[in-house]
Design an enzyme around this catalytic site. Structure first.
Site, PDB file in Angstrom:
ATOM      1  N   ASN A 190       0.799  -1.223   0.000  1.00 21.74           N
ATOM      2  CA  ASN A 190       0.000   0.000   0.000  1.00 21.74           C
ATOM      3  C   ASN A 190       0.831   1.272   0.000  1.00 21.74           C
ATOM      4  OD1 ASN A 190       0.465  -1.379   2.549  1.00 21.74           O
ATOM      5  ND2 ASN A 190      -0.553   0.355   3.540  1.00 21.74           N
ATOM      6  N   THR A 211     -26.517 -12.212   7.998  1.00 21.54           N
ATOM      7  CA  THR A 211     -27.403 -11.988   6.859  1.00 21.54           C
ATOM      8  C   THR A 211     -26.663 -11.192   5.795  1.00 21.54           C
ATOM      9  OG1 THR A 211     -29.314 -12.052   8.303  1.00 21.54           O
ATOM     10  CG2 THR A 211     -29.614 -11.001   6.163  1.00 21.54           C
ATOM     11  N   CYS A 232       5.591  12.255  13.272  1.00 16.76           N
ATOM     12  CA  CYS A 232       6.620  12.996  13.993  1.00 16.76           C
ATOM     13  C   CYS A 232       5.990  13.681  15.184  1.00 16.76           C
ATOM     14  CB  CYS A 232       7.258  14.051  13.077  1.00 16.76           C
ATOM     15  SG  CYS A 232       7.921  13.342  11.556  1.00 16.76           S
TER      16      CYS A 232
END
Lengths: 386, 386
Positions: free
Chosen positions: B156, B242, B328
């Site tokens: 990613n 469901t 950071c």
């Protein structure tokens, strides 16, 4: 499959509910504007995060908990699995014991059986002929290693309201956490986590006019669970997976509507259900009510026509959408686990019909449904029905 | 949070994608007409069931599997957890061993670490400086008790395409099942389960313009998994809950669109990404590319501006929505686990920017984004940026 060319009557609201149009409208802008990842600090992400937290507060308001005690899930089954599997260390299952009841939804019973396969102790409490759990049985079942008592708030078939408040009092006196699967109760009756005294409570969106694919889990402050879905730090670390602001808006708006409508919904549902019951008992000889007459969800009518098959009855009423309580194949009958646990005889249970009313119904539909069913049953009994 | 009063540029498509308008349109009728419970035999239930199966076939067509090998889930995290936890018996974890890589998504790494806590063996393969796993390392890591190799198809952050095909060949020679988390790859590059030779493959809807809250898992015929969500018999018994015809329609339509658009999307994304890369490298001295130049998702540009903080850079470009690669705080830098695994020095990784293009972008936006970033970096370097 085209809709039949005549008006249909949906009496299967315990199976699932259609999405409320207001719920759909609330979701739409989230799909379009709050499309960001709620973990992202940029504006689309922040809009999604804000939507999520607004909706979380709405769910909390309906249930009486704090927003920080509400966790979004994909639905009732995931919520139930999260509690059962999250409390029992599977590497050390034999040091745990779970108490549940014979009439729970498969999404409680099957995780419980899975834990038992791993070595956990399991007590499945019986129910009486009306489908009710005895709180004293919980007291007797508690062991030193008991990790959880899980008893549903309202049964999906009979509508029977279980004595969860008393069960919770007993369990908590012994320091045992309590879960209730409130999938069928939320939106139909007032549900308050503090009045009930439970530690965990399951909500299924699609039972209260929210979409399928979203649910919630109440986790009382101070209780912790091992995640079912490990991942990034979403939902306070309890549940990995990028959160859907749109699905959360669906559930949140459904909860807001439920809260607003609850007093009049309860009365309207009860009036329709009682009328249906009255008409059917007046016109069908030998009709049997499954479950309790009092202490029942206001929308649920679960009756049996002894000697007939529920499925055969509904085949002859194609505009009426309802459920049965048994599967019949050749000459064998398999009762639902709920009817079986209640000790209903097969020749009675085979003719079970579950008729569950909802917001979309009208009193005219109820009277038409009663007429259709009575006619069909009469025809089958006369041998003129095919 | 109102949208800023000037046009924004969304370059965070690896974080999440907006829902395609065609996908939303495909979902709408399902909410309204296929509202039934797919397990119900009446028409609304049957319509939902049919919608579900139609969409399952569309997902299968994009991935190359059979419809019966596709299971709907709530998303990529659930799919990943289903595979990892479904293959390892937690009561007997020490008889299992899992091989994965250091750059996996937390929804693979964290379930793997959980299994290790239960006693399973765990090998986390390192990556090289470009973020690539070495297939030979898989070969060396396989033990007699190895239950799974799980290596992602595309990372990613870097977009690095992993040698999954070769890894699968090696693992299957030894009889070890192979999973790949293809959340970032599906819809961006051609993905074929047979060409890859994998047994399990994860799809995350919201990475390919479907809504959040739906995903899929490919399970090769003959492979079985213990359910993550035990419940009723939905999804072939693999997953209780469901099913949502609407969410399935969202994923199915997204897959159909992806299949149709893939050849031109790949080219268009690559052209925009390459242009962005070219402009930034031409205007920012010392810019570093994180990850491989070739063998990378066509939409992903992951660069570092050494000595600056990624978050500080993006603070000055409020119309540009992108990600960083490090957090950071005060004077400490926490690199993403991907950059850390690649051995990127903190002073380089702290300035990481992840710029991921998508269907909604235009070449004009790309040029504007490059200009905004170059100006901002210049200002920070000159000390004129706040």
């Amino acid at each position: 499959m085209p809709e039949p060319p005549f008006p249909s009557i949906y009496l299967d609201h315990n199976g699932t509910t259609p999405v409320d149009p207001g719920v759909l409208s609330a979701m739409q802008p989230c799909f379009e504007e709050a499309y960001g990842n709620p973990s992202s600090p940029h504006p689309p992400g922040r809009r999604a995060r804000e939507a999520l937290e607004t909706q979380r507060a709405r769910v909390a308001r309906l249930l009486g908990g704090e927003p920080s005690e509400i966790f979004f899930t994909s639905g009732g089954s995931e919520s139930n699995n999260t509690v059962l599997k999250g409390l029992v260390n599977p590497a050390d299952a034999s040091r745990h014991h779970v108490i549940t009841s014979a009439i729970e939804h498969p999404a409680v019973l099957n995780p419980a059986l899975y834990l038992a396969e791993l070595g956990a102790g399991l007590t499945v409490l019986p129910v009486d002929g009306e489908g009710l759990v005895d709180p004293d049985a919980v007291r007797e079942a508690i062991e030193a290693r008991t990790s959880l008592v899980s008893v549903m708030l309202a049964n999906n078939e009979t509508g029977a309201l279980q004595p969860v408040r008393e069960i919770a009092r007993i369990a908590r006196e012994r320091g045992v956490p309590v879960h209730t699967d409130a999938a069928q109760a939320v939106g139909k009756i007032p549900v308050d986590v503090d009045a009930l005294g439970v530690d965990f409570l399951t909500v299924a969106g699609h039972k209260l006019y929210a979409p399928k694919g979203v649910g919630a889990l109440f986790v009382r402050k101070g209780r912790s669970l091992t995640p079912l879905i490990h991942g990034a730090a979403q939902e306070g670390g309890l549940r990995g997976g990028t959160e859907s602001a749109a699905l959360a808006a669906g559930l949140g708006e459904a909860c807001r509507i439920a809260e607003e409508r609850l007093p009049r919904d309860v009365e309207a549902l009860r009036a329709m259900r009682d009328r249906l019951q009255e008409l059917l008992f007046a016109s069908v000889d030998g009709l049997v009510l499954n479950g309790p007459r009092e202490g029942r969800l206001p929308n649920t009518l679960f009756v049996s026509v002894p000697g007939l098959e529920g499925g055969r009855i509904l085949e002859g009423t194609p505009t009426l959408y309802a459920s049965t309580g048994a599967a019949c194949h050749d000459r064998s009958v398999t009762l639902s686990h709920v009817l079986a646990a209640m000790g209903v005889p097969p020749e009675v249970g085979m003719g079970a019909l579950r008729l569950t009313v909802g917001r979309s119904n009208t009193m005219e539909q109820i009277e038409e449904a009663a007429r259709l069913l009575a006619e069909r049953i009469e025809a089958l009994r006369n041998g003129t029905g095919r």
